[in-house]
Design an enzyme around this catalytic site. Structure first.
Site, PDB file in Angstrom:
ATOM      1  N   LYS A 120     -12.763 -14.419  69.360  1.00  0.00           N
ATOM      2  CA  LYS A 120     -13.823 -15.380  69.047  1.00  0.00           C
ATOM      3  C   LYS A 120     -13.244 -16.783  69.002  1.00  0.00           C
ATOM      4  O   LYS A 120     -12.320 -17.059  68.256  1.00  0.00           O
ATOM      5  CB  LYS A 120     -14.500 -15.080  67.702  1.00  0.00           C
ATOM      6  N   GLU A 137      -2.617 -16.989  59.719  1.00  0.00           N
ATOM      7  CA  GLU A 137      -1.833 -18.224  59.798  1.00  0.00           C
ATOM      8  C   GLU A 137      -2.742 -19.309  59.256  1.00  0.00           C
ATOM      9  O   GLU A 137      -3.722 -19.687  59.888  1.00  0.00           O
ATOM     10  CB  GLU A 137      -1.418 -18.474  61.249  1.00  0.00           C
ATOM     11  N   CYS A 174      -1.640 -27.580  61.233  1.00  0.00           N
ATOM     12  CA  CYS A 174      -1.480 -26.889  59.948  1.00  0.00           C
ATOM     13  C   CYS A 174      -0.117 -27.125  59.315  1.00  0.00           C
ATOM     14  O   CYS A 174       0.021 -27.070  58.098  1.00  0.00           O
ATOM     15  CB  CYS A 174      -1.726 -25.390  60.134  1.00  0.00           C
ATOM     16  N   GLU A 228      -4.961 -29.955  51.759  1.00  0.00           N
ATOM     17  CA  GLU A 228      -4.753 -30.175  53.189  1.00  0.00           C
ATOM     18  C   GLU A 228      -5.852 -31.083  53.736  1.00  0.00           C
ATOM     19  O   GLU A 228      -7.033 -30.757  53.647  1.00  0.00           O
ATOM     20  CB  GLU A 228      -4.753 -28.838  53.926  1.00  0.00           C
TER      21      GLU A 228
END
Length: 493
Positions: free
Chosen positions: A188, A264, A298, A395
């Site tokens: 996806k 992850e 990330c 983040e």
């Protein structure tokens, strides 16, 4: 090209691009339950509408994958799997220009990076894992009176849910280990950046993969992603994205069939610069560490810690270097930073910039929108930050960095670990003993020394703490995609 879902788009340089907009199920582009508009982040204008999957389409993709696995792929030799993977890698290389332009149009990353890094990396990843296809063997174990051996067997149907920041490269990271170990895949895409993966789907069919071995769908995470993560026939899900969504993937696995997962996830990575570092080197790498991919990375080094004695010197040079960052049309080869991926992401980043100012940090440079269309933000640097500030703990996923002082090694290790994340870190020093010592102490899945954001398909990548579970890339990734079976035979000895 499936005519019904064929689409053409024109880049800012006048290049014509063609791609499909359907769901790729059983080697055909088919209709979805609805459509999703894909927006050009450079202009804020619509590129096209793609077909969106809901429960029925997810089920169809999984059923196609199951049929392919039972009837064809589980009987396909390892050498044939490798041949097909290498053929796909060749096709990616042959079409690198067009795929890179599609990626840049859809995602907004600089064409120099799409063409020079992201898309070639997909081909390299496929070739690397193709080499393992016929080397996945178990062991013979000495036991009394019995012949004992192990087999490494595929899981079967693997779900892959990829993010919008490195769309095709993350697809490669998932497809490589899954296919070489004998699994079939339902992948996806992000609803924000589906186009390069749909182009890859055309090449998968052209390469000769049997129908159903790779299925590529687009849909919203809370609908298609959730259905895939909960599907009882899916034995494993690999996910790259936020930590919050990673928790949802874990919950979906637990509440369905306890499927195997690799995650992850997010990061708030420290970049440590000691007083014996090469300042010019540290400045250049620190810049790449945070502003690479527009800060949408990330493992971005968003917390820079500089030893007190060189803090002012570093900060002045870092400002000078950062002020030269070229931000603009990502189809300009000289542009380093393009737009953020979406209006939502733009608003989120600007909200963090406001929070930094409101909490008392100094906006040393940047902090503003650039231009009046698209989602461009100035490279932004904060100083006078405290460890408990929002911009130091959460983040941001944008071109925003905080630069803070530290006294000594003990002080900076404590500061570096003041986070729930543990994806990456970096150390800049000319002292090799210090470099090794600090690298070994840092709680992070990857530690760079005198460099940053150097990622390779043959090196494991993943996080400590809330930055994830499992590893991608390198030989370590393989164990996430097979099951170990022990066989014992009574030989009558």
């Amino acid at each position: 090209m499936t005519v019904k879902f064929a689409h053409e788009a024109i880049t800012s340089k006048g290049d014509k691009l063609t791609f499909n907009t359907g769901l790729f199920i059983n080697n055909e582009f088919v209709e979805g339950a609805s459509t999703i508009d894909v927006i050009n982040p450079t202009t804020g204008e619509k590129i096209c509408a793609v077909q969106a999957a809901e429960e029925a389409q997810v089920n169809a993709a999984v059923d196609a994958a199951e049929k392919a696995y039972r009837e064809v792929w589980s009987k396909t030799s390892a050498r044939e799997r490798a041949r097909l993977m290498n053929k796909l890698a060749d096709l990616v290389d042959q079409n690198v220009d067009e795929i890179a332009k599609i990626e840049t149009l859809d995602n907004g990353k600089g064409i120099a990076f799409s063409k020079g890094y992201d898309i070639p990396e997909v081909a390299k990843t496929l070739r690397y894992f193709a080499g393992f296809a016929d080397k996945l063997h178990g062991k013979v174990i000495e036991t009394e009176g019995k012949l004992s051996y192990t087999r490494h067997e595929p899981i079967g149907i693997c779900g892959a849910i990829i993010p919008w920041n490195f769309p095709l490269m993350m697809a490669g990271w998932k497809l490589g280990p899954a296919l070489c170990t004998g699994n079939v895949v339902v992948l996806k895409t992000s609803e924000l950046t589906p186009l390069s993966a749909l182009k890859l789907a055309e090449l998968i069919k052209e390469a000769g993969f049997p129908p159903g071995v790779v299925n590529i769908i687009t849909g919203y995470g809370h609908i298609a992603g959730d259905k895939l993560a909960r599907h009882p026939k899916v034995g494993k899900v690999a996910f790259t994205g936020s930590t919050n969504v990673g928790r949802m993937i874990m919950k979906a696995s637990a509440e369905s069939n306890l499927k195997k997962i690799t995650l992850e996830l997010g990061g708030k990575s420290p970049n440590i610069i000691f007083d014996d570092a090469d300042i010019d080197q540290a400045v250049a790498w620190a810049h790449k560490g945070v502003f690479f991919n527009h800060g949408q990375c990330c493992c971005a080094g968003t917390r820079i810690y500089v030893q007190e004695s060189i803090y002012d010197k570093f900060l002045a040079r870092f400002k000078e270097f950062t002020s030269q960052t070229k931000v603009g049309d990502p189809f300009d080869e000289a542009v380093f930073q393009g737009p953020q991926v979406s209006q939502t992401q733009f608003d989120r980043i600007m909200g963090y910039i406001k929070a930094g100012k409101d909490e008392g940090a100094t906006c040393y440079m940047g902090g503003n929108r650039l231009g009046d269309k698209g989602y461009f933000i100035e490279p932004t640097v904060f100083t006078d930050v405290k460890g408990d500030m929002k911009i130091m703990q959460e983040e941001i996923f944008g071109p925003v960095v905080s630069v803070a002082k530290f006294k000594d090694e003990e002080d900076v290790i404590a500061k570096a670990h003041d986070t729930v994340y543990g994806l990456a870190a970096a150390v800049f020093t000319q002292n090799i003993t210090r470099a090794v010592s600090v690298a070994n102490k840092l709680e992070a899945g990857t530690v760079w020394v005198n460099c940053y954001n150097e990622l390779d398909y043959n090196t494991p990548f993943g996080g400590y703490k809330q930055s994830g579970i499992g590893r991608e890339n390198g030989e370590y990734a393989l164990e996430n995609y097979y099951q170990v079976k022990a066989v014992k035979i009574n030989v009558g000895l």
